[in-house]
Design a protein around this motif. Sequence first.
Motif, PDB file in Angstrom:
ATOM      1  N   PRO A 110       0.805  -1.222   0.000  1.00 40.21           N
ATOM      2  CA  PRO A 110       0.000   0.000   0.000  1.00 40.21           C
ATOM      3  C   PRO A 110       0.835   1.268   0.000  1.00 40.21           C
ATOM      4  N   GLY A 111       0.334   2.302  -0.671  1.00 38.42           N
ATOM      5  CA  GLY A 111       0.895   3.630  -0.513  1.00 38.42           C
ATOM      6  C   GLY A 111       0.333   4.236   0.761  1.00 38.42           C
ATOM      7  N   ILE A 112       1.199   4.761   1.622  1.00 42.90           N
ATOM      8  CA  ILE A 112       0.790   5.256   2.939  1.00 42.90           C
ATOM      9  C   ILE A 112       1.199   6.716   3.084  1.00 42.90           C
ATOM     10  N   ARG A 113       0.245   7.546   3.456  1.00 37.59           N
ATOM     11  CA  ARG A 113       0.503   8.984   3.598  1.00 37.59           C
ATOM     12  C   ARG A 113       1.574   9.264   4.653  1.00 37.59           C
ATOM     13  N   GLY A 114       2.283  10.398   4.458  1.00 35.06           N
ATOM     14  CA  GLY A 114       3.309  10.811   5.396  1.00 35.06           C
ATOM     15  C   GLY A 114       3.127  12.249   5.840  1.00 35.06           C
ATOM     16  N   ARG A 115       3.934  12.646   6.794  1.00 36.32           N
ATOM     17  CA  ARG A 115       3.759  13.906   7.512  1.00 36.32           C
ATOM     18  C   ARG A 115       3.883  15.150   6.647  1.00 36.32           C
ATOM     19  N   SER A 116       4.512  15.068   5.485  1.00 38.70           N
ATOM     20  CA  SER A 116       4.753  16.255   4.657  1.00 38.70           C
ATOM     21  C   SER A 116       3.654  16.524   3.647  1.00 38.70           C
ATOM     22  N   GLN A 117       2.703  15.625   3.494  1.00 41.69           N
ATOM     23  CA  GLN A 117       1.749  15.730   2.386  1.00 41.69           C
ATOM     24  C   GLN A 117       0.592  16.679   2.678  1.00 41.69           C
ATOM     25  N   GLN A 118       0.189  17.390   1.625  1.00 45.07           N
ATOM     26  CA  GLN A 118      -0.938  18.314   1.691  1.00 45.07           C
ATOM     27  C   GLN A 118      -1.888  18.019   0.547  1.00 45.07           C
ATOM     28  N   ASP A 119      -3.166  18.359   0.751  1.00 49.01           N
ATOM     29  CA  ASP A 119      -4.138  18.171  -0.316  1.00 49.01           C
ATOM     30  C   ASP A 119      -4.155  19.391  -1.239  1.00 49.01           C
ATOM     31  N   ALA A 120      -5.086  19.418  -2.188  1.00 50.43           N
ATOM     32  CA  ALA A 120      -5.130  20.493  -3.186  1.00 50.43           C
ATOM     33  C   ALA A 120      -5.389  21.856  -2.555  1.00 50.43           C
ATOM     34  N   GLN A 121      -5.991  21.864  -1.358  1.00 46.64           N
ATOM     35  CA  GLN A 121      -6.278  23.123  -0.663  1.00 46.64           C
ATOM     36  C   GLN A 121      -5.141  23.535   0.280  1.00 46.64           C
ATOM     37  N   GLY A 122      -4.064  22.769   0.279  1.00 44.77           N
ATOM     38  CA  GLY A 122      -2.931  23.101   1.132  1.00 44.77           C
ATOM     39  C   GLY A 122      -3.052  22.623   2.559  1.00 44.77           C
ATOM     40  N   ARG A 123      -4.036  21.777   2.853  1.00 39.15           N
ATOM     41  CA  ARG A 123      -4.203  21.250   4.200  1.00 39.15           C
ATOM     42  C   ARG A 123      -3.321  20.019   4.387  1.00 39.15           C
ATOM     43  N   PHE A 124      -2.707  19.927   5.563  1.00 41.26           N
ATOM     44  CA  PHE A 124      -1.895  18.748   5.860  1.00 41.26           C
ATOM     45  C   PHE A 124      -2.816  17.539   6.052  1.00 41.26           C
ATOM     46  N   VAL A 125      -2.558  16.505   5.291  1.00 37.02           N
ATOM     47  CA  VAL A 125      -3.414  15.315   5.370  1.00 37.02           C
ATOM     48  C   VAL A 125      -2.619  14.051   5.704  1.00 37.02           C
ATOM     49  N   GLY A 126      -1.315  14.229   6.019  1.00 41.68           N
ATOM     50  CA  GLY A 126      -0.491  13.069   6.324  1.00 41.68           C
ATOM     51  C   GLY A 126       0.035  13.042   7.745  1.00 41.68           C
ATOM     52  N   LYS A 127      -0.449  13.965   8.600  1.00 46.07           N
ATOM     53  CA  LYS A 127      -0.030  13.948   9.997  1.00 46.07           C
ATOM     54  C   LYS A 127      -0.685  12.776  10.719  1.00 46.07           C
ATOM     55  N   ALA A 128      -0.177  12.473  11.932  1.00 47.00           N
ATOM     56  CA  ALA A 128      -0.761  11.384  12.726  1.00 47.00           C
ATOM     57  C   ALA A 128      -2.250  11.649  12.942  1.00 47.00           C
ATOM     58  N   PRO A 129      -3.092  10.584  12.842  1.00 48.11           N
ATOM     59  CA  PRO A 129      -2.742   9.169  12.676  1.00 48.11           C
ATOM     60  C   PRO A 129      -2.867   8.668  11.230  1.00 48.11           C
ATOM     61  N   ALA A 130      -2.678   9.541  10.242  1.00 46.92           N
ATOM     62  CA  ALA A 130      -2.949   9.180   8.847  1.00 46.92           C
ATOM     63  C   ALA A 130      -2.207   7.922   8.406  1.00 46.92           C
ATOM     64  N   CYS A 131      -0.934   7.790   8.801  1.00 44.62           N
ATOM     65  CA  CYS A 131      -0.135   6.658   8.301  1.00 44.62           C
ATOM     66  C   CYS A 131      -0.696   5.325   8.760  1.00 44.62           C
ATOM     67  N   ILE A 132      -1.070   5.209  10.025  1.00 39.24           N
ATOM     68  CA  ILE A 132      -1.610   3.927  10.501  1.00 39.24           C
ATOM     69  C   ILE A 132      -3.033   3.722   9.992  1.00 39.24           C
ATOM     70  N   VAL A 133      -3.772   4.787   9.798  1.00 36.55           N
ATOM     71  CA  VAL A 133      -5.123   4.661   9.242  1.00 36.55           C
ATOM     72  C   VAL A 133      -5.059   4.088   7.827  1.00 36.55           C
ATOM     73  N   ASP A 134      -4.115   4.576   7.018  1.00 39.28           N
ATOM     74  CA  ASP A 134      -3.967   4.040   5.661  1.00 39.28           C
ATOM     75  C   ASP A 134      -3.575   2.564   5.682  1.00 39.28           C
ATOM     76  N   TYR A 135      -2.667   2.220   6.581  1.00 34.48           N
ATOM     77  CA  TYR A 135      -2.231   0.816   6.691  1.00 34.48           C
ATOM     78  C   TYR A 135      -3.434  -0.073   7.035  1.00 34.48           C
ATOM     79  N   LYS A 136      -4.247   0.389   7.978  1.00 36.88           N
ATOM     80  CA  LYS A 136      -5.430  -0.360   8.375  1.00 36.88           C
ATOM     81  C   LYS A 136      -6.450  -0.433   7.237  1.00 36.88           C
ATOM     82  N   ALA A 137      -6.589   0.650   6.476  1.00 35.65           N
ATOM     83  CA  ALA A 137      -7.532   0.648   5.357  1.00 35.65           C
ATOM     84  C   ALA A 137      -7.135  -0.376   4.307  1.00 35.65           C
TER      85      ALA A 137
END
Length: 391
Positions: A110-137
């Motif tokens: 799986p591709g898993i989000r990381g702390r540096s990533q932002q969406d098209a609106q510039g919002r951070f979407v890879g901060k905790a707990p994004a990485c473990i949520v993606d792994y679980k998904a």
Amino acid sequence: MLRFDKHAYTVEEAQGPGGPFLYRAFRNIPYADNAPLPDFQRLNLFVPESYYHGGAIHGFELDTAPVFLPNTVGGYMPGPAGEPGTEHWGPTRPNAVLSALRHGYVVACPGIRGRSQQDAQGRFVGKAPACIVDYKAAVAFLHFFAKELPGDESRIISNGTSAGGALSALLGATGDHPDYKPYLKQIGAADASDAIFAASCYCPITDLSHADMAYEWQFGGLTERHRFEPETDESGRVTLRDEAAPLTQEQMQLSAELSALFPAYLNSLSLHDEAGRPLTLEADGSGFFRDYLCSVVLASAQDALDHPGRAELWTMPPCSAAEQPWLRVENGQAVSMDFAAYARAITRLKGAPAFDSPDFASPETDLFGCDGAPRRHFSAFAARFGGPDAD
């Protein structure tokens, strides 16, 4: 709508020490319906091609092969979906994906989000707990489509190193935990279990709230931080160039404070070894817990002594197991070790505090940030440093 298209694949060939190897590749499979980064939050699935022709590898077949689930996360940065290939550190060695395929595993990456990533609106979407949520998904996707997918989804084995090792450990320890359900629902994960069969965890960075204490208990007193840069020679062997930097007086003081806090914290956990003996420490940092860790290291050293022909990607320091300065060897047996000398030999790689740094320079303070405060402290000890981004 989540789906798995069993006809959307390519048959590809990998080269390696064992000769050519064919595998079937299903790529870019979305594992969440409402993913903030839909082009990134996808998984690749790889299957030994022989399984589709009635073949077997080590007794495994198409429907019975375990599912290997490695991640490529490092430093809590984005971990793109993995591919069969060679090791980053050793271009002649197969990586974990290819090795698992050759051993008969189905591999889901799986591709898993990381702390540096932002969406098209510039919002951070890879901060905790994004990485473990993606792994679980990704796990939920595998369970949801278990009847359609190759492999035995009741035998999912995660894998990762460093921060990725922490994710692997967390995935294994929190299967179906209700705390993650709202986050999984938010990204449109499949309505299925996120539990796995086993977790493979290499040097996992776990228990971040107390990791600084543990780090200083082991490395406190060492006055230099080392950074190692890889260098590859013509034969493909990797060595590491040491770049050392002294710790400041303030860092040494913080190191001593953190080290002194660790024994009481460890003793509060009421840990025991396999024989039921309590794993505890004295106030000065000595005790059975340290002795137990030495026994684990000695067992590893003995394995290295028993198999001297095993190829090493690099050595640090550059000598055989029998020549390690912290290890006492008699008649081919690892009989004792010096814990302090061992710490010096493997070196201190981080400053103090190692993970929740006062200046927010550590990757972990970035991991726990948010839109309003991209970097935040996360431990009680570091809260003293304050700052506009402190939690």
